[in-house]
Scaffold this motif. Structure first.
Motif: not given
Length: 304
Positions: A22-24, A28, A102, A105-106, A114
């Motif tokens: 889940r690492t940003h 992304y 970044k 975890q979101k 972040n």
């Protein structure tokens, strides 16, 4: 031999250097990075990392664009890199990939709330591109992302989806790489490297404002061309058709090093062979990065 990376302030075994799914930055592409080479000098039994401070200075500039706080100074980055290479004990050419990313975890693209994390991966690497022969390239149908979209001036991980499409489609069409235009149809650079043309004994390259990554190798080539070979270097806008009628052309970058181009869209440059200026600059560059040119040895950080 166990290889080590640098992650979360520690030197860790490569197999244990992992990030949560889940690492940003993974979700992304919100990371900035550098590519740094180190070259083995067999005569001196020394490994030289090339222009390390300049790479970390650029990393910090990229970080500003992406709302990141650099966790280290340039001097600290250099020391971490030196220790990492020494710990791996390489006695051959290798490549380092520092990443500032970044790490929240979101889900959601925002760069705020972040935190930033830093790591360096490293591996043995010879030529990324076969620099011993001339490349056959095309002009890509894809356009370079612009300064007001994902700025090429910042070395942002997510922007390399653009380079991936350019490189892959060129390969699938039978070419070694591609030259990329911007949305206005002006030349920018290669898939992930800067471009130089040779016209009547003069080097021509695109401007910093032409949606390019301002390369450390680009700056090196410009300085070597002027100070050692006595060549004039002109930075200006370049039209697509100028490439076809140039005497020579070559890519340059940490990965590409100095890679001569012999055809563009099936058209020969010059006589269709690697040109004399490209060849001379290539030889000079490889001598410089291995610490063999005293005037520029300050660019080479000894590891051992």
């Amino acid at each position: 031999m166990t290889e080590f990376y640098f992650m979360n302030g520690e030197y860790v075994e490569a197999s244990k250097a992992v990030i949560p799914v889940r690492t940003h930055a993974f979700l992304y592409g919100t990371a900035v990075f550098e590519g740094i080479r180190a070259y083995w000098n067999e005569e001196e039994k020394q490994l030289y990392a090339f222009r390390v401070p300049e790479h970390y200075e650029r990393l910090q500039r990229s970080a500003k664009v992406m709302y990141m706080e650099s966790p280290y100074t340039t001097e600290e980055y250099c020391e971490i890199t030196k220790k990492l290479l020494a710990k791996n004990g390489y006695k051959e050419d290798c490549y380092m990939r520092p990443n500032l990313y970044k790490s929240a975890q979101k889900v959601g693209p925002g760069l705020y709330d972040n935190p930033d994390s830093f790591m360096i991966i490293v591996n043995k690497m010879g030529d990324y591109i076969d620099t011993s022969k001339g490349l056959n390239v095309c002009v890509s149908s894809w356009r370079r992302n612009s300064d007001n979209a994902i700025p090429p001036r910042a070395k942002v991980a997510g922007a390399y989806a653009n380079a991936a499409l350019i490189k892959t489609d060129a390969h699938n069409a039978g070419f070694d790489d591609a030259i990329v235009l911007d949305e206005a149809g002006q030349v920018t650079e290669g898939s992930a490297m800067n471009l130089f043309l040779v016209q009547n004994g003069k080097l021509v390259t695109t401007m910093k404002s032409d949606n390019i990554l301002v390369g450390v190798t680009r700056n090196t080539i410009m300085e070597l061309a002027k100070d050692v070979l006595g060549l004039e270097v002109e930075e200006r806008a370049v039209d697509r058709t100028e490439i076809y009628i140039s005497d020579e052309a070559f890519y340059c970058g940490t990965g590409a090093q100095v890679s001569p181009i012999v055809t563009v869209d099936g058209r020969k440059l010059g006589d269709g062979n690697v040109g004399p200026i490209s060849k001379e600059l290539q030889k000079l560059y490889f001598d410089v990065v291995k610490g063999k040119v005293p005037k520029y040895k300050h660019w080479c950080m000894p590891i051992y």
